[in-house]
Design a protein around this motif. Structure first.
Motif, PDB file in Angstrom:
ATOM      1  N   LEU A 245      42.220  -2.404  76.738  1.00 22.51           N
ATOM      2  CA  LEU A 245      40.780  -2.566  76.544  1.00 22.51           C
ATOM      3  C   LEU A 245      40.114  -3.108  77.809  1.00 22.51           C
ATOM      4  N   ALA A 246      40.797  -4.031  78.493  1.00 22.07           N
ATOM      5  CA  ALA A 246      40.254  -4.590  79.735  1.00 22.07           C
ATOM      6  C   ALA A 246      40.107  -3.512  80.803  1.00 22.07           C
ATOM      7  N   LEU A 247      41.085  -2.621  80.893  1.00 19.82           N
ATOM      8  CA  LEU A 247      40.997  -1.507  81.846  1.00 19.82           C
ATOM      9  C   LEU A 247      39.794  -0.628  81.518  1.00 19.82           C
ATOM     10  N   GLN A 248      39.563  -0.382  80.240  1.00 12.17           N
ATOM     11  CA  GLN A 248      38.418   0.434  79.833  1.00 12.17           C
ATOM     12  C   GLN A 248      37.093  -0.233  80.190  1.00 12.17           C
ATOM     13  N   LYS A 249      37.105  -1.566  80.254  1.00 13.11           N
ATOM     14  CA  LYS A 249      35.888  -2.326  80.571  1.00 13.11           C
ATOM     15  C   LYS A 249      35.713  -2.565  82.074  1.00 13.11           C
ATOM     16  N   GLY A 250      36.661  -2.064  82.888  1.00 14.21           N
ATOM     17  CA  GLY A 250      36.471  -2.149  84.330  1.00 14.21           C
ATOM     18  C   GLY A 250      37.380  -3.095  85.091  1.00 14.21           C
ATOM     19  N   ALA A 251      38.435  -3.601  84.459  1.00 21.67           N
ATOM     20  CA  ALA A 251      39.355  -4.497  85.170  1.00 21.67           C
ATOM     21  C   ALA A 251      40.019  -3.779  86.340  1.00 21.67           C
TER      22      ALA A 251
END
Length: 275
Positions: A245-251
């Motif tokens: 989810l963090a990757l999807q949010k731009g991490a």
């Protein structure tokens, strides 16, 4: 986005993984697990073989209510490990998890590549100028108070808005000091309740307005194991879900205990993104 680490440009257009090496006796998950030199070397080699771009070394536990450790003790713990790792793995990019400028200075002089500061310079007024003089990337985290009292400081008018004001001020201070490569860490589990951690994750993409790389560290944290009613040792699957989810949010960087699984998250995310 790129980071200049010891003259090597690290391209963050593909998210990177930072492996955690805690050399503290009281960290919440792996405290005291790595005491002997051969155990540390084997663990780091394993993380590097699995694809870690950075190894984050910490000698001061920042878990809630952690015991205070003197600067001399922190240096005594961390410097020999930094020297040992660089002798064994000369190309390794070491991140130093410290809020003390003297620890940062001595570790970078010994060959470390990045400073990772939970206080964003607020616990040592020499940190920003020291990092600027060392010309290394600087990771600044959101936290109120200290590890000893941060969980008493969870009041916000508006969590995300307050965090954006915080990062705006700290980024301006760091830039004014002369730091070039800056990364922000929203500080999951620091000065935040369980619900606030999930609100932060849900709105994480709003932090991209800073136009700085975003580091996310949710690995095996209480927001996972308390929600699932399991232990930190049983929180790997939950960690993988939240990392995705963090990757999807731009991490741009995932800071993790379990490098292999995080690398798999990145590979699958990138494959989906490419298509």
């Amino acid at each position: 986005m790129t980071l200049n680490c010891k003259g090597k440009l690290i391209d963050l257009s593909t998210p990177k993984v930072m492996g955690i090496l805690n050399i503290t006796p009281d960290s919440f998950y792996d405290g005291g697990q790595f005491k002997k030199e051969n155990e540390i070397l084997r663990h780091v080699e394993n993380m590097l073989n699995h694809g870690a771009s950075f190894i984050d070394v910490g000698a001061y536990s920042s878990r809630p209510n952690a015991k205070h450790v003197s600067q001399d003790e922190e240096l005594k713990r961390i410097l020999p490990i930094v020297q040992c790792l660089l002798k064994e793995f000369p190309e390794v990019l070491l991140s130093i998890d410290t809020f003390r400028s003297e620890v940062a200075k001595q570790c970078v002089v010994a060959g470390a590549a990045i400073i990772n500061d939970i206080s964003a310079g607020k616990l040592d007024d020499q940190m920003l100028t020291t990092v600027a003089s060392l010309q290394v990337p600087y990771i600044m985290m959101h936290m109120k108070g200290t590890p000893q009292n941060m969980q008493e400081q969870t009041q916000y008018d508006d969590l995300i808005k307050d965090m954006l004001f915080y990062f705006s001020e700290r980024l301006n201070a760091a830039t004014a000091a002369g730091i070039i490569d800056l990364v922000i860490d929203p500080g999951f589990g620091f000065s935040k309740t369980l619900n606030q951690n999930f609100e932060l994750l849900n709105k994480l993409d709003l932090l991209n307005i800073t136009e700085r790389p975003l580091l996310v560290g949710v690995s095996r944290k209480s927001m996972i194991y308390k929600t699932l009613k399991v232990s930190a040792k049983e929180a790997l699957n939950g960690t993988t879900v939240l990392n995705t989810l963090a990757l999807q949010k731009g991490a741009s960087i995932l800071r993790v205990h379990d490098v292999k699984e995080a690398i798999e998250c990145v590979k699958l995310f990138e494959t989906l993104h490419d298509d």
